[in-house]
Design an enzyme around this catalytic site. Structure first.
Site, short mmCIF file in Angstrom:
data_model
loop_
_atom_site.label_atom_id
_atom_site.label_comp_id
_atom_site.label_asym_id
_atom_site.label_seq_id
_atom_site.Cartn_x
_atom_site.Cartn_y
_atom_site.Cartn_z
N VAL A 55 1.00 -16.64 -8.04
CA VAL A 55 -0.06 -17.62 -8.33
C VAL A 55 -0.69 -18.17 -7.06
N GLY A 56 -0.61 -17.41 -5.98
CA GLY A 56 -1.23 -17.83 -4.73
C GLY A 56 -0.20 -18.10 -3.65
N GLY A 99 -4.12 -12.21 -10.23
CA GLY A 99 -4.93 -12.16 -9.02
C GLY A 99 -4.67 -10.84 -8.31
N ASP A 148 -3.82 -17.33 7.74
CA ASP A 148 -3.58 -17.93 6.42
C ASP A 148 -3.35 -19.44 6.49
N LYS A 177 0.84 -1.21 0.00
CA LYS A 177 0.00 0.00 0.00
C LYS A 177 0.87 1.26 0.00
N HIS A 192 -23.44 15.79 1.90
CA HIS A 192 -23.26 16.16 0.50
C HIS A 192 -22.16 17.20 0.39
N GLU A 212 -2.52 -14.88 -17.15
CA GLU A 212 -3.49 -15.47 -16.21
C GLU A 212 -4.05 -16.77 -16.79
N GLY A 237 9.20 -21.44 16.85
CA GLY A 237 8.32 -22.19 17.74
C GLY A 237 7.90 -23.49 17.09
P1 FAD Z 1 1.57 -13.95 8.48
O1 FAD Z 1 1.29 -12.53 8.32
O2 FAD Z 1 2.23 -14.68 7.36
O3 FAD Z 1 2.44 -14.10 9.82
C1 FAD Z 1 2.92 -15.31 10.27
C2 FAD Z 1 4.12 -15.07 11.17
O4 FAD Z 1 4.46 -16.28 11.81
C3 FAD Z 1 5.37 -14.61 10.40
O5 FAD Z 1 5.99 -13.58 11.08
C4 FAD Z 1 6.24 -15.85 10.39
O6 FAD Z 1 7.63 -15.56 10.35
C5 FAD Z 1 5.87 -16.46 11.75
N1 FAD Z 1 6.12 -17.90 11.84
C6 FAD Z 1 5.72 -18.89 11.01
N2 FAD Z 1 6.09 -20.09 11.49
C7 FAD Z 1 6.76 -19.85 12.64
C8 FAD Z 1 7.40 -20.69 13.59
N3 FAD Z 1 7.40 -22.01 13.44
N4 FAD Z 1 8.00 -20.11 14.64
C9 FAD Z 1 8.01 -18.76 14.79
N5 FAD Z 1 7.42 -17.93 13.93
C10 FAD Z 1 6.79 -18.47 12.88
N6 FAD Z 1 -4.25 -8.97 3.12
C11 FAD Z 1 -5.16 -8.01 3.35
O7 FAD Z 1 -6.11 -8.23 4.10
N7 FAD Z 1 -5.04 -6.77 2.78
C12 FAD Z 1 -4.03 -6.47 1.94
O8 FAD Z 1 -3.95 -5.35 1.45
C13 FAD Z 1 -3.05 -7.46 1.68
N8 FAD Z 1 -2.02 -7.20 0.87
C14 FAD Z 1 -1.07 -8.17 0.67
C15 FAD Z 1 -0.02 -7.88 -0.19
C16 FAD Z 1 0.96 -8.83 -0.45
C17 FAD Z 1 2.11 -8.50 -1.37
C18 FAD Z 1 0.89 -10.10 0.22
C19 FAD Z 1 1.96 -11.11 0.00
C20 FAD Z 1 -0.16 -10.39 1.07
C21 FAD Z 1 -1.16 -9.43 1.28
N9 FAD Z 1 -2.26 -9.69 2.10
C22 FAD Z 1 -3.20 -8.73 2.31
C23 FAD Z 1 -2.42 -10.98 2.77
C24 FAD Z 1 -1.96 -10.85 4.23
O9 FAD Z 1 -0.62 -10.42 4.27
C25 FAD Z 1 -2.10 -12.18 4.93
O10 FAD Z 1 -3.43 -12.64 4.79
C26 FAD Z 1 -1.79 -12.04 6.42
O11 FAD Z 1 -0.49 -11.55 6.62
C27 FAD Z 1 -1.93 -13.38 7.12
O12 FAD Z 1 -1.71 -13.20 8.48
P2 FAD Z 1 -1.18 -14.38 9.40
O13 FAD Z 1 -1.00 -13.78 10.74
O14 FAD Z 1 -2.02 -15.57 9.25
O15 FAD Z 1 0.25 -14.78 8.80
P1 NAD Z 2 -4.62 -15.02 -5.99
O1 NAD Z 2 -5.25 -16.31 -5.67
O2 NAD Z 2 -5.35 -13.76 -5.73
O3 NAD Z 2 -4.26 -14.97 -7.54
C1 NAD Z 2 -3.49 -15.94 -8.18
C2 NAD Z 2 -3.86 -15.95 -9.65
O4 NAD Z 2 -2.91 -16.75 -10.33
C3 NAD Z 2 -5.24 -16.55 -9.91
O5 NAD Z 2 -5.97 -15.68 -10.72
C4 NAD Z 2 -4.91 -17.87 -10.60
O6 NAD Z 2 -5.89 -18.23 -11.55
C5 NAD Z 2 -3.60 -17.54 -11.27
N1 NAD Z 2 -2.77 -18.70 -11.54
C6 NAD Z 2 -2.55 -19.78 -10.75
N2 NAD Z 2 -1.67 -20.62 -11.34
C7 NAD Z 2 -1.34 -20.04 -12.52
C8 NAD Z 2 -0.46 -20.42 -13.58
N3 NAD Z 2 0.23 -21.55 -13.53
N4 NAD Z 2 -0.33 -19.58 -14.64
C9 NAD Z 2 -1.03 -18.43 -14.68
N5 NAD Z 2 -1.89 -18.03 -13.71
C10 NAD Z 2 -2.02 -18.83 -12.65
O7 NAD Z 2 -3.19 -15.07 -5.28
P2 NAD Z 2 -2.07 -13.95 -5.14
O8 NAD Z 2 -2.38 -12.78 -6.02
O9 NAD Z 2 -0.78 -14.66 -5.27
O10 NAD Z 2 -2.26 -13.50 -3.65
C11 NAD Z 2 -2.06 -14.46 -2.58
C12 NAD Z 2 -2.99 -14.18 -1.44
O11 NAD Z 2 -2.65 -12.96 -0.81
C13 NAD Z 2 -4.43 -14.09 -1.89
O12 NAD Z 2 -5.16 -15.09 -1.24
C14 NAD Z 2 -4.91 -12.76 -1.47
O13 NAD Z 2 -6.12 -12.82 -0.78
C15 NAD Z 2 -3.82 -12.22 -0.55
N6 NAD Z 2 -3.63 -10.81 -0.92
C16 NAD Z 2 -4.63 -9.94 -0.60
C17 NAD Z 2 -4.52 -8.63 -0.97
C18 NAD Z 2 -5.62 -7.70 -0.62
O14 NAD Z 2 -6.44 -8.04 0.22
N7 NAD Z 2 -5.69 -6.51 -1.21
C19 NAD Z 2 -3.42 -8.18 -1.68
C20 NAD Z 2 -2.44 -9.09 -2.01
C21 NAD Z 2 -2.55 -10.42 -1.62
#
Ligand code: FAD
Ligand code: NAD
Length: 478
Positions: free
Chosen positions: A278-279, A191, A320, A59, A452, A212, A123
């Site tokens: 891709v996820g 995605g 997650d 962001k 408004h 995609e 952990g």
């Molecule tokens: P995480 O945030 O992954 O945190 C897990 C933590 O546990 C990490 O610090 C990791 O190091 C630690 N950990 C793991 N295993 C161990 C262990 N065995 N011992 C000690 N520590 C450990 N979501 C949104 O809602 N809005 C967004 O705008 C958004 N933007 C995103 C943009 C990007 C580029 C990405 C990659 C993701 C985005 N997401 C967004 C998704 C969001 O980041 C995740 O859904 C969220 O961080 C998940 O939270 P979590 O606490 O489950 O895991």
């Molecule tokens: P995503 O699931 O949003 O998108 C992955 C895309 O890759 C899908 O459209 C899928 O069809 C495509 N795909 C999968 N395999 C493929 C292949 N072999 N070739 C071409 N396309 C392929 O996953 P992401 O964008 O990697 O994000 C990961 C997670 O992080 C998501 O679950 C999302 O919710 C979270 N996230 C959230 C935000 C937000 O809330 N604004 C921002 C970033 C990430």
């Protein structure tokens, strides 16, 4: 023999784990939170993916790149002429890093203030509610707790045909830290990450191609919104190729050659950098000792019930690493629910009311059901739409792209879904979430006074449209 005993040990300090730990401490539980994340300088940095390499840095760059594009191209519409607009990418990245470290150290401060023991290291869940904690550069020790919450988060999926090399083929973390704007940027996956980071680098000057696999664009969004979004993003210059199945990648002389197949045959395209988006998959490797019989699925996701209870009594999993959308706020809400249940409260979480946002421009946001889901379920509904082109505030802001769409039950008028594409959709959607949380009808919104001129007026007009009587668009009476 276990060392210190806690009421609760949380493994993972992402938005799921750290919020669970803070709420548990608020409720009087003695709580430890173990996290192994370290920033690029090696400093422990709680906040997980979200704060370090996810929501927050993305962001920060979306905001900076939007300002750059505005200054370079859009301000002239407002009569503001900038003689020259230069990009200082290093300064942009430094600001992003400062935003991140302010927030991660803020979490550290919250732990301290609320009495959560923040344990920096790895952990691992052992049998009998024991946890092995290995501090960074230290020896393993065993801790015990009445309850354990697993919140390890997720990691990017790596695909065999495009292995990460940290330079030319990268994951989302790499794409948040490029040291130069790539001339040609390829992204596998259109995605949420592909669209957000693709938008950042396009605004900064890259020619961006998204490959995609699916034929449907943004399949999880309302189809009308997804159609509008595809049109706008394409007009902006994102080259989105649907139904494109990548078969191979080769890195040679600093160029990534990508082979893919679509309905028209085989193709090849070259990039300076390739992002694989891709996820993500649950980060549960090494988290649970073999002696613990914990049910997980084939992706490693920990099996939980509606209250995030795992197959091991007293052990919970959130965020997650479990079913449901991979969203920061979903994980946080699960953390609050579990902490409250451990403390004896009857907390629940309505998964239907978790909003989704894509932070592009226009932003896309929704909550509840899409029109396609309602049709598939045979639910009778009425739809109301209001385009921002008819909003005075949107006109004044030069933000007329998009609309608000409300779906309400045809018989009860209860709101079943709200979908927004437009400026500040991420904020506007909260109105739908609050309304739906209170079981509101579209008439309830229609009876509410909105200031408004505001973008929120579009929400009320969409509700009026559900009722067949919008004021600021001409519609035949129903
Ligand atoms: P995480 O945030 O992954 O945190 C897990 C933590 O546990 C990490 O610090 C990791 O190091 C630690 N950990 C793991 N295993 C161990 C262990 N065995 N011992 C000690 N520590 C450990 N979501 C949104 O809602 N809005 C967004 O705008 C958004 N933007 C995103 C943009 C990007 C580029 C990405 C990659 C993701 C985005 N997401 C967004 C998704 C969001 O980041 C995740 O859904 C969220 O961080 C998940 O939270 P979590 O606490 O489950 O895991
Ligand atoms: P995503 O699931 O949003 O998108 C992955 C895309 O890759 C899908 O459209 C899928 O069809 C495509 N795909 C999968 N395999 C493929 C292949 N072999 N070739 C071409 N396309 C392929 O996953 P992401 O964008 O990697 O994000 C990961 C997670 O992080 C998501 O679950 C999302 O919710 C979270 N996230 C959230 C935000 C937000 O809330 N604004 C921002 C970033 C990430």
């Amino acid at each position: 023999m276990a060392g210190k005993q806690y009421d609760l040990i949380v493994i993972g300090a992402g938005p799921a784990g750290y919020v669970a730990a803070l709420r548990a401490a608020q409720l009087g539980l003695s709580t430890a939170c173990i996290d192994r994340w370290r920033d690029p300088a090696g400093k422990p940095a709680p906040g997980g993916t979200c704060l370090n390499v996810g929501c927050i840095p993305s962001k920060a760059l979306l905001e900076s790149s939007e300002l750059y594009e505005h200054a370079a191209e859009k301000l002239k519409h407002h009569g503001v002429n900038c003689r020259s607009v230069d990009l200082d990418l290093k300064a942009m990245m430094t600001r992003k890093e400062q935003v991140v470290s302010t927030l991660t150290q803020g979490v550290a401060g919250l732990f301290k203030a609320s009495g959560v023991d923040w344990l920096q290291g790895n952990g691992r869940l052992l049998a009998g509610h024991e946890v092995e904690f290995t501090p960074h550069d230290g020896k393993p020790q065993t801790l015990a707790a009445k309850h354990v919450i697993l919140a390890p988060g997720s990691v990017p999926v790596e695909v065999g045909f495009a292995p990460f090399d940290g330079e030319h083929v990268v994951d989302s973390s790499g794409a948040l830290a490029f040291d130069a704007v790539p001339k040609r940027l390829g992204i596998i996956g259109a995605g949420v990450i592909g669209l957000e980071l693709g938008s950042v680098w396009r605004r900064l000057g890259a020619k961006v191609v998204l490959l995609e696999a699916q034929e449907n664009f943004l399949a999880m969004a309302d189809a009308q919104v997804a159609r509008d979004a595809l049109k706008v993003f394409t007009q902006q210059g994102l080259d989105i190729r649907l139904g494109a199945r990548v078969t191979e990648t080769k890195v040679h002389d600093g160029t990534v050659k990508v082979g893919y197949q679509d309905a028209s045959g085989k193709h090849s395209v070259s990039f300076d950098r390739l992002v694989v988006a891709v996820g993500r998959v649950p980060a549960t490797d090494g988290l649970i000792a073999d002696e613990v019989e914990m049910v997980r699925d084939e992706r490693g996701a920990i099996h939980v019930d509606e209250f995030c209870q795992t197959s091991v009594p007293g052990v919970y999993a959130i965020g997650d690493a479990v079913r449901g959308p991979m969203l920061a706020h979903k994980g946080s809400e699960e953390g609050i629910m579990v902490a409250e249940r451990i403390a004896g409260h009857a907390a629940t979480l309505d998964y239907e009311l978790i909003p989704n946002v894509v932070y592009t421009l226009p932003e896309i946001a929704w909550v509840g059901r899409t029109e396609e889901q309602l049709k598939a379920a045979g639910t009778p509904y009425r739809s109301g739409v209001f385009p921002f082109a008819a909003s005075g505030r949107a006109r004044a802001m030069e933000a007329t792209t998009g609309m608000v769409k409300i779906l309400a039950h045809a018989e009860t008028d209860r709101i079943l879904g709200m979908h927004v594409i437009g400026a500040h959709a991420s904020e506007l959607i909260a109105e739908g979430v609050v309304a739906m949380n209170f079981g509101a009808s579209s008439e309830d919104i229609a009876l509410t006074t909105f200031a408004h001129p505001t973008l929120s007026e579009a929400v009320r007009e969409a509700a009026l449209d559900v009722l067949g009587r919008p004021l600021h668009i001409a519609r035949r009476r129903r």
